[in-house]
Design an enzyme around this catalytic site. Structure first.
Site, PDB file in Angstrom:
ATOM      1  N   HIS A 157      38.444 -43.630 -18.197  1.00 45.12           N
ATOM      2  CA  HIS A 157      37.994 -43.360 -19.535  1.00 45.12           C
ATOM      3  C   HIS A 157      38.986 -44.083 -20.654  1.00 45.12           C
ATOM      4  O   HIS A 157      40.155 -44.077 -20.301  1.00 45.12           O
ATOM      5  CB  HIS A 157      37.761 -42.078 -19.735  1.00 45.12           C
ATOM      6  CG  HIS A 157      38.909 -41.151 -19.781  1.00 45.12           C
ATOM      7  ND1 HIS A 157      38.988 -39.776 -19.264  1.00 45.12           N
ATOM      8  CD2 HIS A 157      40.275 -41.356 -20.100  1.00 45.12           C
ATOM      9  CE1 HIS A 157      40.037 -39.285 -19.252  1.00 45.12           C
ATOM     10  NE2 HIS A 157      40.988 -40.123 -20.021  1.00 45.12           N
ATOM     11  N   ASP A 167      39.757 -41.851 -14.151  1.00 42.77           N
ATOM     12  CA  ASP A 167      38.451 -42.012 -14.032  1.00 42.77           C
ATOM     13  C   ASP A 167      37.918 -43.378 -14.912  1.00 42.77           C
ATOM     14  O   ASP A 167      36.745 -43.628 -15.019  1.00 42.77           O
ATOM     15  CB  ASP A 167      37.403 -40.766 -14.426  1.00 42.77           C
ATOM     16  CG  ASP A 167      37.587 -40.517 -15.756  1.00 42.77           C
ATOM     17  OD1 ASP A 167      38.510 -41.027 -16.463  1.00 42.77           O
ATOM     18  OD2 ASP A 167      36.763 -39.606 -16.001  1.00 42.77           O
ATOM     19  N   ASP A 179      41.684 -38.993 -30.213  1.00 41.60           N
ATOM     20  CA  ASP A 179      41.093 -37.664 -30.008  1.00 41.60           C
ATOM     21  C   ASP A 179      41.652 -36.467 -30.093  1.00 41.60           C
ATOM     22  O   ASP A 179      42.782 -36.511 -30.608  1.00 41.60           O
ATOM     23  CB  ASP A 179      40.500 -37.900 -28.539  1.00 41.60           C
ATOM     24  CG  ASP A 179      41.816 -38.349 -27.409  1.00 41.60           C
ATOM     25  OD1 ASP A 179      42.676 -38.259 -27.856  1.00 41.60           O
ATOM     26  OD2 ASP A 179      41.404 -38.663 -26.336  1.00 41.60           O
ATOM     27  N   GLU A 186      34.337 -40.367 -21.291  1.00 43.35           N
ATOM     28  CA  GLU A 186      33.871 -40.247 -20.007  1.00 43.35           C
ATOM     29  C   GLU A 186      33.109 -41.066 -19.304  1.00 43.35           C
ATOM     30  O   GLU A 186      32.276 -41.611 -20.116  1.00 43.35           O
ATOM     31  CB  GLU A 186      33.608 -38.752 -19.722  1.00 43.35           C
ATOM     32  CG  GLU A 186      34.677 -37.743 -20.325  1.00 43.35           C
ATOM     33  CD  GLU A 186      35.973 -37.662 -19.468  1.00 43.35           C
ATOM     34  OE1 GLU A 186      36.648 -38.418 -18.945  1.00 43.35           O
ATOM     35  OE2 GLU A 186      36.458 -36.554 -19.369  1.00 43.35           O
TER      36      GLU A 186
HETATM   37  P1  PGA Z   1      47.850 -40.019 -19.356  1.00 42.48           P
HETATM   38  O1  PGA Z   1      46.360 -39.944 -20.027  1.00 42.48           O
HETATM   39  O2  PGA Z   1      48.673 -40.871 -20.472  1.00 42.48           O
HETATM   40  O3  PGA Z   1      48.341 -38.652 -19.648  1.00 42.48           O
HETATM   41  O4  PGA Z   1      47.790 -40.532 -18.172  1.00 42.48           O
HETATM   42  C1  PGA Z   1      45.612 -41.215 -20.229  1.00 42.48           C
HETATM   43  C2  PGA Z   1      44.065 -40.817 -20.689  1.00 42.48           C
HETATM   44  O5  PGA Z   1      43.680 -39.669 -20.286  1.00 42.48           O
HETATM   45  O6  PGA Z   1      43.550 -41.582 -21.267  1.00 42.48           O
END
Ligand code: PGA
Length: 264
Positions: A143, A141, A72, A148
């Protein structure tokens, strides 16, 4: 689905780095075709990338015949912004390994036609031969990439609107100011991730424990998009003890017992 649990984040991250290196080396032994990998950003992959860099420098793995696609990128963020995923990937991985620049793919969040950029990304993944392995993290959450809650489990690369939750969580990279976090991103879809031959998800720390519980023990649901991994023939979730903290005792023991049996 396989679940690997390690005592701490470092060990879990090393496990993933070695899995990636082993997969690259195994393909190189039997084929000249490039190894195609999906990469993620965030705090989670940092130790994995550091170990891959060490392994490249030690001659234990090479990315010369690897093609990568990042999952992304924010929309509208300058490429050289310190929090763009372009900057993150070069700083934390690409500047230190031997992957040819032309093999590196990251969505262009400043493309004049974002929809066309997403379609062309999907096409390039197919032209490269499809993913051998997708390495991802998980959001608080649940994702996967920026898919999302309520993203279709059949989704492909597209522009997405980030939830308040994600804006809040990611504001730590933007001076703790939610208003500075881009509201939109481009993201591979759930189906894009699941198209990989192998999917390896790494989750570290207690903040991921609830999403991990839901994605492993709950039903497959668009509310927790990582749960779609339940429908993948070769999905692995790698956890530290904290991220495994809300699993049922019996699930925890089961995954440990499977791993012990396979090691024998
Ligand atoms: P993080 O993000 O590794 O900074 O916890 C992971 C994500 O949002 O997929």
């Amino acid at each position: 689905m396989k679940v690997i649990i390690r005592d701490n984040g470092k060990e879990a991250s090393l496990w993933v780095a070695h899995r990636i290196a082993d997969a690259i080396n195994a393909k190189a032994k039997v084929s000249d075709k490039p190894f195609v990998i999906g990469f993620c950003t965030g705090s989670t992959p940092l130790d994995t990338y550091a170990e891959l860099i060490r392994m490249v420098k030690a001659g234990e793995v090479s990315f010369k015949n690897v093609i990568s696609f990042n999952m992304d990128e924010y929309v509208g963020i300058p490429v050289d912004h310190p929090e763009s995923y372009h900057s993150f990937m070069y700083h934390n991985l690409f500047d230190h390994i031997d992957e040819p620049k032309e093999n590196i793919h990251i969505l262009d969040g400043n493309a004049p036609d974002l929809a066309a950029e997403c379609e062309s990304y999907e096409r390039k993944i197919v032209e490269a031969g499809g993913f051998d392995l997708f390495f991802g993290g998980i959001g608080e959450d649940g994702h996967i990439a920026f898919n999302e809650p309520f993203s279709s489990l059949q989704s492909r690369t597209r522009v997405v609107t980030l939830t308040e939750d994600t804006l809040r969580v990611n504001s730590r990279f933007f001076g703790n100011d939610m208003n500075k976090v881009p509201k939109q991103a481009m993201s591979v879809g759930v189906a894009t991730v699941l198209s990989a031959k192998e999917v390896v998800i790494l989750a570290l720390g207690p903040k991921k424990a609830r999403a991990i519980k839901e994605s492993i023990e709950g039903p497959m649901s668009h509310m927790v998009t990582v749960s779609a991994l339940q429908n993948h023939p070769d999905g692995i979730i790698v956890l530290d003890d904290d991220a495994a903290g809300e699993l049922k005792v019996n699930s925890y023991r089961y995954f440990k017992a499977v791993e012990a049996a396979e090691a024998r």
